[in-house]
Design a protein around this motif. Sequence first.
Motif, PDB file in Angstrom:
ATOM      1  N   ARG A  67       0.833  -1.200   0.000  1.00 11.88           N
ATOM      2  CA  ARG A  67       0.000   0.000   0.000  1.00 11.88           C
ATOM      3  C   ARG A  67       0.874   1.258   0.000  1.00 11.88           C
ATOM      4  O   ARG A  67       0.647   2.188  -0.760  1.00 11.88           O
ATOM      5  CB  ARG A  67      -0.930  -0.023   1.222  1.00 11.88           C
ATOM      6  CG  ARG A  67      -1.939   1.062   1.254  1.00 11.88           C
ATOM      7  CD  ARG A  67      -3.040   0.874   2.300  1.00 11.88           C
ATOM      8  NE  ARG A  67      -2.663   0.270   3.554  1.00 11.88           N
ATOM      9  CZ  ARG A  67      -2.988  -0.980   3.922  1.00 11.88           C
ATOM     10  NH1 ARG A  67      -3.669  -1.767   3.130  1.00 11.88           N
ATOM     11  NH2 ARG A  67      -2.624  -1.436   5.107  1.00 11.88           N
ATOM     12  N   VAL A  68       1.885   1.263   0.848  1.00 10.10           N
ATOM     13  CA  VAL A  68       2.793   2.417   0.914  1.00 10.10           C
ATOM     14  C   VAL A  68       3.467   2.625  -0.437  1.00 10.10           C
ATOM     15  O   VAL A  68       3.530   3.750  -0.954  1.00 10.10           O
ATOM     16  CB  VAL A  68       3.841   2.228   2.036  1.00 10.10           C
ATOM     17  CG1 VAL A  68       4.946   3.263   1.945  1.00 10.10           C
ATOM     18  CG2 VAL A  68       3.165   2.299   3.409  1.00 10.10           C
ATOM     19  N   ALA A  69       3.952   1.541  -1.034  1.00  6.76           N
ATOM     20  CA  ALA A  69       4.629   1.650  -2.332  1.00  6.76           C
ATOM     21  C   ALA A  69       3.679   2.154  -3.414  1.00  6.76           C
ATOM     22  O   ALA A  69       4.058   3.010  -4.228  1.00  6.76           O
ATOM     23  CB  ALA A  69       5.215   0.289  -2.727  1.00  6.76           C
ATOM     24  N   LEU A  70       2.454   1.644  -3.422  1.00  3.24           N
ATOM     25  CA  LEU A  70       1.493   2.072  -4.437  1.00  3.24           C
ATOM     26  C   LEU A  70       1.075   3.533  -4.262  1.00  3.24           C
ATOM     27  O   LEU A  70       0.983   4.280  -5.242  1.00  3.24           O
ATOM     28  CB  LEU A  70       0.268   1.152  -4.429  1.00  3.24           C
ATOM     29  CG  LEU A  70       0.501  -0.266  -4.947  1.00  3.24           C
ATOM     30  CD1 LEU A  70      -0.736  -1.133  -4.715  1.00  3.24           C
ATOM     31  CD2 LEU A  70       0.884  -0.257  -6.420  1.00  3.24           C
ATOM     32  N   GLY A  76       3.465  10.363  -5.339  1.00  2.00           N
ATOM     33  CA  GLY A  76       4.771  10.899  -4.999  1.00  2.00           C
ATOM     34  C   GLY A  76       5.268  10.399  -3.652  1.00  2.00           C
ATOM     35  O   GLY A  76       4.539   9.765  -2.898  1.00  2.00           O
ATOM     36  N   VAL A  77       6.511  10.710  -3.363  1.00  8.10           N
ATOM     37  CA  VAL A  77       7.202  10.221  -2.170  1.00  8.10           C
ATOM     38  C   VAL A  77       6.469  10.593  -0.887  1.00  8.10           C
ATOM     39  O   VAL A  77       6.485   9.847   0.085  1.00  8.10           O
ATOM     40  CB  VAL A  77       8.643  10.779  -2.128  1.00  8.10           C
ATOM     41  CG1 VAL A  77       9.420  10.212  -0.959  1.00  8.10           C
ATOM     42  CG2 VAL A  77       9.361  10.477  -3.424  1.00  8.10           C
ATOM     43  N   ASP A  78       5.826  11.744  -0.873  1.00 11.57           N
ATOM     44  CA  ASP A  78       5.117  12.193   0.326  1.00 11.57           C
ATOM     45  C   ASP A  78       3.635  11.812   0.302  1.00 11.57           C
ATOM     46  O   ASP A  78       2.861  12.299   1.131  1.00 11.57           O
ATOM     47  CB  ASP A  78       5.262  13.705   0.488  1.00 11.57           C
ATOM     48  CG  ASP A  78       6.697  14.128   0.712  1.00 11.57           C
ATOM     49  OD1 ASP A  78       7.446  13.358   1.365  1.00 11.57           O
ATOM     50  OD2 ASP A  78       7.091  15.210   0.229  1.00 11.57           O
ATOM     51  N   GLY A  79       3.238  10.934  -0.619  1.00 10.18           N
ATOM     52  CA  GLY A  79       1.843  10.542  -0.729  1.00 10.18           C
ATOM     53  C   GLY A  79       1.356   9.823   0.521  1.00 10.18           C
ATOM     54  O   GLY A  79       2.108   9.101   1.166  1.00 10.18           O
ATOM     55  N   ILE A  85      -7.169   8.764  -0.856  1.00 21.58           N
ATOM     56  CA  ILE A  85      -8.626   8.662  -0.712  1.00 21.58           C
ATOM     57  C   ILE A  85      -9.304   9.930  -1.218  1.00 21.58           C
ATOM     58  O   ILE A  85     -10.295   9.866  -1.946  1.00 21.58           O
ATOM     59  CB  ILE A  85      -9.013   8.363   0.757  1.00 21.58           C
ATOM     60  CG1 ILE A  85      -8.546   6.957   1.140  1.00 21.58           C
ATOM     61  CG2 ILE A  85     -10.517   8.509   0.976  1.00 21.58           C
ATOM     62  CD1 ILE A  85      -8.619   6.647   2.631  1.00 21.58           C
ATOM     63  N   ALA A  86      -8.764  11.086  -0.842  1.00 18.87           N
ATOM     64  CA  ALA A  86      -9.365  12.363  -1.266  1.00 18.87           C
ATOM     65  C   ALA A  86      -9.369  12.520  -2.784  1.00 18.87           C
ATOM     66  O   ALA A  86     -10.248  13.178  -3.341  1.00 18.87           O
ATOM     67  CB  ALA A  86      -8.616  13.528  -0.620  1.00 18.87           C
ATOM     68  N   ALA A  87      -8.416  11.893  -3.465  1.00 16.73           N
ATOM     69  CA  ALA A  87      -8.311  12.020  -4.916  1.00 16.73           C
ATOM     70  C   ALA A  87      -9.236  11.049  -5.666  1.00 16.73           C
ATOM     71  O   ALA A  87      -9.360  11.148  -6.893  1.00 16.73           O
ATOM     72  CB  ALA A  87      -6.866  11.785  -5.349  1.00 16.73           C
TER      73      ALA A  87
END
Length: 142
Positions: A67-70, A76-79, A85-87
């Motif tokens: 999940r973190v990688a996806l 982006g790195v700070d995602g 979810i908001a997107a």
Amino acid sequence: MSKMTRQQAVAALVDGVEQDLQATQSIHALLERQFQAALRHQGAELGALAAELTPALDAMDARRKQRVALVRALHGVDGTMSGFIAAQPEPGRAKLAAAWSELERLVVACKSATTRNGNLLAEQFTTMQRVLHDSDGTYAPR
């Protein structure tokens, strides 16, 4: 991990949250059984429960890493999951937000149950150590 399309990555994230939600409910039930077994000093049951908990927790950790990688690949790195979810478009966003919120609640409950269980087991161990190795004569005849 093979290359995924954006749509496949989003589907994998949503599916992972659903899988973790189900797994966390099962893990919480196992932790409650573990507490009851510890109260009753049922060593064999504690061992069996540990054997069930370990692979379930390992699978959850693998999904968390994915999940973190996806999320980072998509945002982006700070995602973050909240940003992901908001997107998301409706109606999927509300369902995913509710599932994520419930997952967070259950994870907190599991952490609390784990702490409680660990404290009980540590207290039982300390008590047994005192009984077996107490040198102050607590259990000596008077």
